[in-house]
Design an enzyme around this catalytic site. Structure first.
Site, PDB file in Angstrom:
ATOM      1  N   LEU A  45      10.628 -21.282  -3.095  1.00  0.00           N
ATOM      2  CA  LEU A  45       9.561 -20.380  -2.640  1.00  0.00           C
ATOM      3  C   LEU A  45       8.316 -20.486  -3.526  1.00  0.00           C
ATOM      4  CD1 LEU A  45       8.965 -17.731  -0.818  1.00  0.00           C
ATOM      5  CD2 LEU A  45       9.548 -16.481  -2.903  1.00  0.00           C
ATOM      6  N   HIS A  51       2.850   2.942  -8.909  1.00  0.00           N
ATOM      7  CA  HIS A  51       2.749   1.494  -9.176  1.00  0.00           C
ATOM      8  C   HIS A  51       4.002   1.006  -9.904  1.00  0.00           C
ATOM      9  CE1 HIS A  51      -1.220   1.753  -7.664  1.00  0.00           C
ATOM     10  NE2 HIS A  51      -1.778   2.304  -8.731  1.00  0.00           N
ATOM     11  N   ASP A 111       0.838  -1.204   0.000  1.00  0.00           N
ATOM     12  CA  ASP A 111       0.000   0.000   0.000  1.00  0.00           C
ATOM     13  C   ASP A 111       0.871   1.252   0.000  1.00  0.00           C
ATOM     14  OD1 ASP A 111      -2.294   1.509   0.018  1.00  0.00           O
ATOM     15  OD2 ASP A 111      -2.813   1.098   2.103  1.00  0.00           O
TER      16      ASP A 111
HETATM   17  C1  FPP Z   1      -1.837   0.121  -3.308  1.00  0.00           C
HETATM   18  O1  FPP Z   1      -1.404   1.448  -3.399  1.00  0.00           O
HETATM   19  C2  FPP Z   1      -1.250  -0.694  -4.371  1.00  0.00           C
HETATM   20  C3  FPP Z   1      -1.951  -1.279  -5.368  1.00  0.00           C
HETATM   21  C4  FPP Z   1      -3.413  -1.181  -5.482  1.00  0.00           C
HETATM   22  C5  FPP Z   1      -1.304  -2.051  -6.446  1.00  0.00           C
HETATM   23  C6  FPP Z   1      -0.040  -2.755  -6.114  1.00  0.00           C
HETATM   24  C7  FPP Z   1       0.653  -3.062  -7.385  1.00  0.00           C
HETATM   25  C8  FPP Z   1       1.970  -3.031  -7.626  1.00  0.00           C
HETATM   26  C9  FPP Z   1       2.993  -2.808  -6.609  1.00  0.00           C
HETATM   27  C10 FPP Z   1       2.493  -3.208  -9.007  1.00  0.00           C
HETATM   28  C11 FPP Z   1       2.117  -4.474  -9.733  1.00  0.00           C
HETATM   29  C12 FPP Z   1       2.276  -5.705  -8.941  1.00  0.00           C
HETATM   30  C13 FPP Z   1       2.987  -6.805  -9.275  1.00  0.00           C
HETATM   31  C14 FPP Z   1       2.911  -8.005  -8.395  1.00  0.00           C
HETATM   32  C15 FPP Z   1       3.844  -6.898 -10.445  1.00  0.00           C
HETATM   33  P1  FPP Z   1      -2.455   2.617  -3.559  1.00  0.00           P
HETATM   34  O2  FPP Z   1      -2.533   2.978  -4.999  1.00  0.00           O
HETATM   35  O3  FPP Z   1      -3.765   2.231  -2.936  1.00  0.00           O
HETATM   36  O4  FPP Z   1      -1.755   3.759  -2.729  1.00  0.00           O
HETATM   37  P2  FPP Z   1      -2.431   4.959  -1.933  1.00  0.00           P
HETATM   38  O5  FPP Z   1      -3.212   4.346  -0.811  1.00  0.00           O
HETATM   39  O6  FPP Z   1      -1.255   5.746  -1.471  1.00  0.00           O
HETATM   40  O7  FPP Z   1      -3.298   5.692  -2.918  1.00  0.00           O
END
Ligand code: FPP
Length: 265
Positions: free
Chosen positions: A146, A52, A35
């Site tokens: 893993l 992201h 997050d």
């Molecule tokens: C939450 O941050 C994160 C996500 C919804 C997506 C996580 C995805 C990645 C790290 C990239 C792709 C993943 C892989 C496994 C290759 P948020 O956008 O909710 O952050 P915020 O709360 O600060 O808005």
């Protein structure tokens, strides 16, 4: 045997922390709610999708560290069923990043004997995403190290509903008796069937919620919240979470204190 050199050379902060860990008391399965990508981007006046994109380096570092620590399983929450409601561009970018990640990372997964798996309502994903995922699933199916799960279009409640539906179908078909339905019956019909439950759940970015993640499986997990935003999460943060886990006393509902002595007069 863990090769400590691969995690941190002597003198590095990672190595100092690793040397303090009890390698006989490592978590078997670590689950992570990644997050804070949006906030990371906002702090830099960048579009959310750049958060992201930056988060991919953290995924890479976390998978690598989990493999080098010889953990049994790592589950990363990449996309929830709720995330479909985000702006189209953000969803499309996340899917593209995911495809690029699995294609680029496949050689590294194979070199590290990492078995790739996906949990969630995969049928809801675009066919091009499913194809890229399937290639990685097939290519790593023989790997013995893993187990790396990515939760995609995932919801803990939907997972429980899917398991309940399967049980109901088996009962209706006469292959399962209602009186034989127990905890193991349900656990073996979850997306994570066959894996140990997470011992440690990590959530980044300072949010203190479970957000519908692995609801059944985290019944006894230790939960570690860190203010680090996901794109800043690296091996050191992972090791700190494990160090914190090792400080906890896991009781599984039991008591470990000796009974107080009863003094009779
Ligand atoms: C939450 O941050 C994160 C996500 C919804 C997506 C996580 C995805 C990645 C790290 C990239 C792709 C993943 C892989 C496994 C290759 P948020 O956008 O909710 O952050 P915020 O709360 O600060 O808005």
């Amino acid at each position: 045997m863990i090769d400590k050199e691969l995690i941190g050379p002597p003198g590095s902060p990672e190595r100092a922390l690793l040397d303090r860990l009890d390698l006989g008391r490592m978590p078997r399965h670590v689950a992570v709610i990644m997050d804070g990508n949006g906030r990371w981007a906002k702090q830099r006046r960048l579009p959310r999708v750049e958060g992201h994109r930056a988060g991919i380096a953290s995924v890479r570092a976390t998978v690598e560290t989990a493999a080098r620590l010889h953990l049994d399983a790592l589950t990363l929450y990449a996309f929830s069923t709720e995330n479909w409601k985000r702006p189209h561009l953000e969803v499309a970018t996340l899917m593209t990043l995911l495809k690029e990640y699995v294609r680029r990372e496949l050689a590294t997964l194979l070199a590290n004997d990492i078995r790739f798996r996906v949990i969630g309502r995969i049928d809801q994903l675009d066919s091009s995403v499913r194809k890229a995922l399937q290639e990685a699933l097939d290519a790593t199916a023989h790997c013995k190290g893993l187990v790396f799960n990515i939760a995609l279009s995932y919801s803990g409640r939907a997972e429980l509903a899917d398991a309940a539906r399967r049980i109901a179908e088996e009962v209706a078909a006469g292959t399962l008796r209602p009186e034989d339905v127990g905890e193991d019956t349900l656990a073996s019909r979850l997306y994570t069937a066959g894996l140990p439950d997470p011992d440690l759940l990590v959530r980044t970015s300072g949010e203190v919620r479970i957000s519908n993640f692995l609801l059944w499986q985290i019944a006894y997990a230790e939960i570690y919240f860190t203010n680090t935003l996901w794109p800043d999460f690296r091996a050191m943060d992972f090791l700190e979470a494990i160090a914190d886990f090792q400080k906890r006393e896991r009781r599984f509902g039991l008591v470990t204190e000796p009974e107080p002595a009863v003094h009779r007069t």
